[in-house]
Design an enzyme around this catalytic site. Sequence first.
Site, PDB file in Angstrom:
ATOM      1  N   LYS A 194       0.860  -1.182   0.000  1.00 37.98           N
ATOM      2  CA  LYS A 194       0.000   0.000   0.000  1.00 37.98           C
ATOM      3  C   LYS A 194       0.895   1.230   0.000  1.00 37.98           C
ATOM      4  CE  LYS A 194      -4.014  -0.136   0.613  1.00 37.98           C
ATOM      5  NZ  LYS A 194      -5.232  -0.175  -0.238  1.00 37.98           N
ATOM      6  N   VAL A 247     -18.631   2.850  -3.211  1.00 31.92           N
ATOM      7  CA  VAL A 247     -18.949   1.470  -2.854  1.00 31.92           C
ATOM      8  C   VAL A 247     -20.219   1.403  -2.021  1.00 31.92           C
ATOM      9  CG1 VAL A 247     -18.188  -0.585  -1.610  1.00 31.92           C
ATOM     10  CG2 VAL A 247     -16.555   0.713  -2.985  1.00 31.92           C
TER      11      VAL A 247
END
Length: 349
Positions: free
Chosen positions: A81, A183
């Site tokens: 990440k 989302v």
Amino acid sequence: MKSVFDTLAAVGHEQVLFCADEPAGYRAIIAVHSTALGPALGGTRLLRYASDEDALVDALRLSRGMTYKNALAGMDVGGGKAVILRSGAEPLDRERLFRAHGRFIERLGGRFITGEDVGTTPADMELIRRETRHVKGLAGEGGDPSPWTAKGVLRAIQAAARHRWGSDDLAGRTVALQGCGSVGSRLAAELHRTGARLIVADVEAERARHVAAELGASVAPPDEIASIQADIFAPCALGGVFDDRAVQALRAEIVAGAANNQLLEPRHGDALATRGVLYVPDVVANAGGVLSGGADLFGWSRAEVERRVHAIYDTVLRVLEMAKVDGIPPHLAAERLAEQRLRERAVAG
């Protein structure tokens, strides 16, 4: 520096880069947790952090989570990440910023592959692509992962319902949904189609009102949504949802959502289990987005992506059954399954 290395040893990271290009206004942390299954795959976030330490903790936790997520999803990639620290300086020169980021990714020689995440867009990935090929999620390539993430979370919720109540039928069940972004809003629509009753909240009130008007949902204040009486709580905003207070205030039987790192600390997963709450680990529930990347990474067909996203249902059942049999919280069961796959790959060479 000793404390930094102790921290890395505790979470098992292979490599962490602290990157800076001051003329570009760029400061970032790239965390490579594991490349045991393949190159570390993980998005790039652009966020304001209260401190550099907070940014480091975020990068370390998120990259470790990506290792487990990719392993549990059956992906032949590792976990990483990147977080770019957004300062107060305005306006933001996105071209200089993301091209600088691309140069640092290129120096890793393919050990880290990135994509969009919180605060970044496909257009930003195009800028990164000017400096490195190790980037996915470009416009026209993989498409928006949000619909797939939402579909996967729905399957996770249905599996949890079957485990808890003996049926995955959500008709008439009340779902408190936190976060109505790309989302969350799609998950709300998926849940609406199942006949679930929705209560939604978002820090941007207009987003919550829009979802509610479209789907006939109720709206709750953002600071109350986690404590509302509901069958299911679906956290779909940023992580760290469950601290001591939130665990005690929760009034839902099941927790399953799209947010990453929902547990502020691992002990909060233990606390949820002690309270009798069925928690679906986010590394399993929200894997639909990374699975959608298989089309770009491995040439999967849409049908293959669909099959794998629907298989999240089976993975959730496996995790919850292991937790029940072994007498451990689900977040530990998920880690055991992921680490089992990592060990198997190490033995296979």
